[in-house]
Design an enzyme around this catalytic site. Structure first.
Site, PDB file in Angstrom:
ATOM      1  N   GLU A 294       0.616  -1.185  -0.075  1.00 35.25           N
ATOM      2  CA  GLU A 294       0.238  -0.003   0.028  1.00 35.25           C
ATOM      3  C   GLU A 294       0.819   1.403  -0.100  1.00 35.25           C
ATOM      4  OE1 GLU A 294      -0.576  -2.679   1.946  1.00 35.25           O
ATOM      5  OE2 GLU A 294      -2.742  -3.389   1.803  1.00 35.25           O
TER       6      GLU A 294
ATOM      7  N   PHE B 247     -11.364  -6.901  14.181  1.00 41.41           N
ATOM      8  CA  PHE B 247     -10.218  -7.340  13.341  1.00 41.41           C
ATOM      9  C   PHE B 247     -10.286  -6.437  12.212  1.00 41.41           C
ATOM     10  CE2 PHE B 247      -9.206  -9.797   9.149  1.00 41.41           C
ATOM     11  CZ  PHE B 247      -7.837 -10.255   9.679  1.00 41.41           C
TER      12      PHE B 247
ATOM     13  N   LYS C 260     -17.286  -0.362   6.447  1.00 41.89           N
ATOM     14  CA  LYS C 260     -17.710  -1.637   5.353  1.00 41.89           C
ATOM     15  C   LYS C 260     -19.319  -1.494   5.117  1.00 41.89           C
ATOM     16  CE  LYS C 260     -17.192  -6.436   3.998  1.00 41.89           C
ATOM     17  NZ  LYS C 260     -16.638  -7.711   4.298  1.00 41.89           N
TER      18      LYS C 260
ATOM     19  N   MET D 162      24.473   8.196   1.731  1.00 39.18           N
ATOM     20  CA  MET D 162      24.402   9.554   2.537  1.00 39.18           C
ATOM     21  C   MET D 162      24.476   9.426   3.836  1.00 39.18           C
ATOM     22  SD  MET D 162      24.006  12.578   1.979  1.00 39.18           S
ATOM     23  CE  MET D 162      23.165  13.218   0.606  1.00 39.18           C
TER      24      MET D 162
HETATM   25  C1  LIG Z   1      12.540   5.174   4.912  1.00 38.75           C
HETATM   26  C2  LIG Z   1      13.720   5.744   5.222  1.00 38.75           C
HETATM   27  N1  LIG Z   1      14.573   5.214   6.243  1.00 38.75           N
HETATM   28  C3  LIG Z   1      15.929   5.825   6.334  1.00 38.75           C
HETATM   29  C4  LIG Z   1      16.327   6.950   5.886  1.00 38.75           C
HETATM   30  C5  LIG Z   1      17.668   7.519   6.237  1.00 38.75           C
HETATM   31  N2  LIG Z   1      18.431   7.669   5.191  1.00 38.75           N
HETATM   32  C6  LIG Z   1      18.743   8.822   4.392  1.00 38.75           C
HETATM   33  S1  LIG Z   1      19.657   8.579   2.970  1.00 38.75           S
HETATM   34  C7  LIG Z   1      19.897   6.843   3.480  1.00 38.75           C
HETATM   35  C8  LIG Z   1      20.658   6.092   2.596  1.00 38.75           C
HETATM   36  C9  LIG Z   1      20.271   5.773   1.401  1.00 38.75           C
HETATM   37  O1  LIG Z   1      21.160   4.692   0.839  1.00 38.75           O
HETATM   38  P1  LIG Z   1      21.140   4.494  -0.911  1.00 38.75           P
HETATM   39  O2  LIG Z   1      19.391   4.218  -1.042  1.00 38.75           O
HETATM   40  O3  LIG Z   1      21.796   3.105  -0.933  1.00 38.75           O
HETATM   41  O4  LIG Z   1      21.277   5.757  -1.436  1.00 38.75           O
HETATM   42  P2  LIG Z   1      22.817   6.335  -1.518  1.00 38.75           P
HETATM   43  O5  LIG Z   1      22.995   7.472  -0.526  1.00 38.75           O
HETATM   44  O6  LIG Z   1      23.873   5.444  -1.345  1.00 38.75           O
HETATM   45  O7  LIG Z   1      23.027   7.041  -2.637  1.00 38.75           O
HETATM   46  C10 LIG Z   1      19.328   6.566   4.724  1.00 38.75           C
HETATM   47  C11 LIG Z   1      19.545   5.147   5.129  1.00 38.75           C
HETATM   48  C12 LIG Z   1      15.460   7.585   5.046  1.00 38.75           C
HETATM   49  N3  LIG Z   1      15.689   8.784   4.447  1.00 38.75           N
HETATM   50  N4  LIG Z   1      14.068   6.842   4.682  1.00 38.75           N
END
Ligand SMILES: Cc1ncc(C[n+]2csc(CCOP(=O)(O)OP(=O)(O)O)c2C)c(N)n1
Lengths: 163, 568
Positions: B50, B112, B162, B478
């Site tokens: 979803e 439920f 519902k 990041m």
């Molecule tokens: C749902 C969610 N969980 C955690 C984060 C924190 N967060 C921000 S950037 C990142 C890393 C993302 O890694 P990736 O998708 O491999 O991209 P990259 O930065 O390596 O390009 C995280 C964990 C977030 N933004 N969203």
């Protein structure tokens, strides 16, 4: 600074939680909040007492106005207004205590609304600050219960909040 | 003739001209799915989660100017949708989400799959409704569409128990709605607009700063005209990219945490700032106290009064629809005096120095290892700069924003406010459905893509030829970058171990997968992938794990405290 904000909102289920939720979600202070239907059953009137810097108060007003259920809003503190809060105080009745408290209450326009062998209950309606003074003026150890409604506010004279 | 609540709900969607509903069935929405089954005007896209339904509706809405629609069941269906709803709320996307609820008699009994949908979503919707009477369904859905789209847009939830969806009522769709307690702003105050014109003409170091509001209000044309008429520099926020064409000579790039040196310096040192449909958020202006150290006059145009003077003091607020206000501002400026040319030229001279001195948007390319920026540059070339780009969240998102210049609004689809990993692929589905023939690419990371990878199945079912550009650096990049800069290189839980073989995984879903490991293969791979017009292609680019996003304004710092790339 302390502000009294008065608003009219749709008398819908959940409208109150939208306001309460807004204050907690955005970390605004809330001193009291009171709400009840008006002569128009589709509308409720709410009085909120809050405090904050000018910038915070401005945001509170804007955020409240943004709620879809809020139909009209006035920051009463920005002009002449009246404020009243209802308080019920139950004190221990031992010997002269009830009489003593009554003398103080008289000075605040209060009255006795219930009496038993061991208790005496007063009703007072005044500004929040005056109610605070009353509580300070009586012997604290006598107080069994206090109930306060939170402030209700209304503009003076021609200052009217209406749809 | 009487219809059931479910039939009424679907009729309402037809009346609203809804093309697609993104959804997932369940007990509480069985009657609604039944009503869907009996018609073919509104098409249903069956997602695999979803969250993806809401992101897809969001991508659909952002890339068009229409309202996106999602349909989910009660309980877990609704809670799964919440991330999508919050994402849309933060970025002001117009959505209508219809959720099923347990029967009215069971509400409050921990039935439920019961959750308090209205309560859970209250802080992340523009408004929400629980419909307790079948007679109110049509009017409520009408209101929901109106609220979602008017004023500052946002998601609106309609929760339908519902039993209500199975009760009968006469269908009567209101032609219009008025909500007495809701009056969205229209035109701006003409006095304020006149004063704004005056202030702009007197500026010596002016700056235009525009955000997502320009895109949402379809005001790119007005913004462009205004910028050119005044000859002022203009920057866009992450959400505002495409508001002014990136190839316009007045454009100085994106600002903010990973914005250009010149945009951030100009923002900090301007004397008159025109903010249009932007909200001075912390990722954009950094530390507010630092920002306030340089005195400047701020004119702020926004449809939402609460966005004005929220984080910074504003000298001249103008509440109104950005498009209408800009049109009136243009009118006020036309035929009037011209800006202070010598001062503006000197200011541009200063900007040129920042532009060349900043050294940003440069990276050292390599013949050994693929640089992520290089992939985005090639992506830009091969798509002719004309693709719809969705992203996930992380370094790849910032590189996409930096190295893929946008000349048009609504081409750049990213989760800015909430920063939701998992947004990119489902959003791309919505974009592709809205623009069947168009090139749609999702720039992602190996972390983010796994948050909604199941949607590869939806893409197969509905033949969505999205190109997935995965910048696979093996890290939650990041976060790793922040750990490198601010946590002594302690890479706590940011190495993505045990990654799947994305090529095989994609193939298992029935698509095409490619792994690219050498810089010399980047261009041929992209060419091949984009030549496959009918296929979804997953491009797994193995990129430099050590690469960082520059420039960077560290969190809590001021705009001029920007860290630039190491000497190149
Ligand atoms: C749902 C969610 N969980 C955690 C984060 C924190 N967060 C921000 S950037 C990142 C890393 C993302 O890694 P990736 O998708 O491999 O991209 P990259 O930065 O390596 O390009 C995280 C964990 C977030 N933004 N969203």
């Amino acid at each position: 600074m302390r502000h009294i904000i008065s608003l009219l909102m749709e008398n819908e289920a959940g409208a109150l939680s939208r306001v309460a939720g807004l204050f907690s979600a955005r970390g605004y202070n809330i001193e009291s909040l009171s709400v009840a239907p008006t002569e128009d059953p589709t509308l409720s009137r709410m009085t909120i007492v809050t405090s904050g810097s000018d910038a915070v108060i401005e945001q509170i007003n804007k955020q409240l106005n943004k709620l879809v259920d809020v139909a009209a809003l006035i920051d009463l503190s920005e002009g002449e207004h009246l404020e009243r809060e209802l308080m019920l105080v139950k004190v221990r009745a031992e010997g002269e205590t009830c009489e003593k408290v009554k003398r103080v209450a008289d000075g605040f326009g209060g009255r006795v609304i219930d009496k038993s062998d061991s208790t005496c209950t007063f009703e007072l309606s005044d500004t929040c600050a005056r109610l605070d003074s009353f509580l300070q003026a009586i012997d604290r150890s006598l107080i069994l219960e206090t109930v306060r409604t939170g402030a209700s506010g209304i503009g003076r004279g021609g200052r009217i909040l209406k749809l | 003739m009487e219809l059931t609540g479910a039939e009424i709900a679907i009729k309402c969607l037809q009346e609203e001209g809804v093309e697609y509903v993104f959804g997932y069935p369940g007990g509480a929405v069985l009657f609604i799915y039944d009503a869907l089954f009996n018609q073919d005007q509104v098409k249903h896209i069956l997602v695999r989660h979803e969250q993806a339904a809401v992101h897809a509706a969001d991508g659909y809405a952002r890339s068009t100017d229409r309202v996106g629609v999602a349909l989910v069941t009660s309980g877990p269906g609704l809670t799964n949708a919440v991330t999508g709803i919050a994402t849309a709320y933060m970025d002001s996307t117009p959505l209508v989400i219809i959720s099923g609820q347990v029967p009215t008699g069971a509400i409050g009994e921990d039935a439920f799959q019961e959750v308090d949908a209205v309560g859970i979503t209250r802080p992340c919707v523009k408004h929400n409704f629980l419909v307790k009477d079948v007679k109110n369904i049509a009017q409520t859905i009408k209101k929901a569409f109106y609220l979602a789209k008017s004023g500052r847009p946002g998601p609106v939830l309609v929760d339908i128990p519902k039993d209500v969806s199975n009760q009968k009522a006469v269908f009567d769709y209101p032609a219009s709605v008025a909500i007495r307690s809701y009056q969205p702003a229209g035109k701006g105050d003409s006095g304020q607009i006149g004063r704004a014109a005056q202030m702009l003409l007197e500026a010596k170091r002016p700056m235009i700063y525009s955000g997502g509001g320009v895109i949402l209000s379809d005001a790119a044309g007005q913004l462009t005209e205004l910028t050119r008429l005044l000859g002022f520099p203009c920057t866009n926020t992450l959400m505002g990219l495409g508001g002014l064409s990136a190839s316009d000579r007045h454009f100085v790039g994106m600002l903010g945490m990973h914005g250009t040196y010149v945009a951030n310096m100009a923002m900090q040192h301007c004397d008159v700032l025109l903010a249009v449909g932007a909200r001075f958020d912390d990722r954009v202006i950094g530390n507010v106290e630092h920002f306030a150290q340089v005195p400047r006059k701020i004119i702020h145009i926004d449809i939402d009064p609460s966005s004005i003077a929220k984080r910074v003091k504003v000298d001249l607020p103008i509440v109104g629809d950005v498009k209408l206000v800009l049109s009136d501002l243009l009118e006020a400026l036309r035929g009037s005096r011209v800006p202070d040319q010598p001062a503006i030229s000197a200011w541009w001279q200063q900007l040129k120095e920042w532009q060349t001195g900043g050294g940003d948007m440069r990276y050292r390319n390599s013949t050994e290892i693929i640089k992520p920026q290089f992939v985005i540059e090639k992506l830009y070339e091969i798509t002719g700069g004309d693709a719809f780009i969705t992203t996930d969240v992380g370094q790849h998102q910032m590189w996409a924003a930096q190295y893929y210049p946008f000349d048009h609004p609504r081409r750049w689809i990213t989760s800015g406010g909430l920063g939701t990993m998992g947004f990119g692929l489902p959003a791309a589905m919505g974009v592709q459905l809205a623009h069947p023939g168009a090139t749609v690419a999702c720039v992602t990371g190996e972390g983010s893509i796994q948050m909604n990878i199941q949607e590869l199945s939806t893409c197969k079912q509905f033949r969505l030829p999205i190109k997935i550009i995965a910048l696979n650096n093996g890290y939650l990049g990041m976060v790793r970058q922040w750990q490198e800069f601010f946590h002594g290189n302690r890479y706590s839980e940011t190495y993505m171990d045990a990654l799947p073989d994305f090529v095989k995984l994609t193939e298992a879903y029935g698509h095409v997968g490619m792994r690219i490991e050498k810089p010399s293969d980047v261009e041929p791979a992209l060419k091949e992938a984009f030549a496959r017009k009918r296929d979804l292609v997953f491009l797994d680019f193995r990129t430099d794990p050590a690469e960082n996003v520059y420039p960077m304004v560290p969190g809590g710092k001021g705009l001029s405290e920007i860290i630039l790339a190491e000497e190149l």
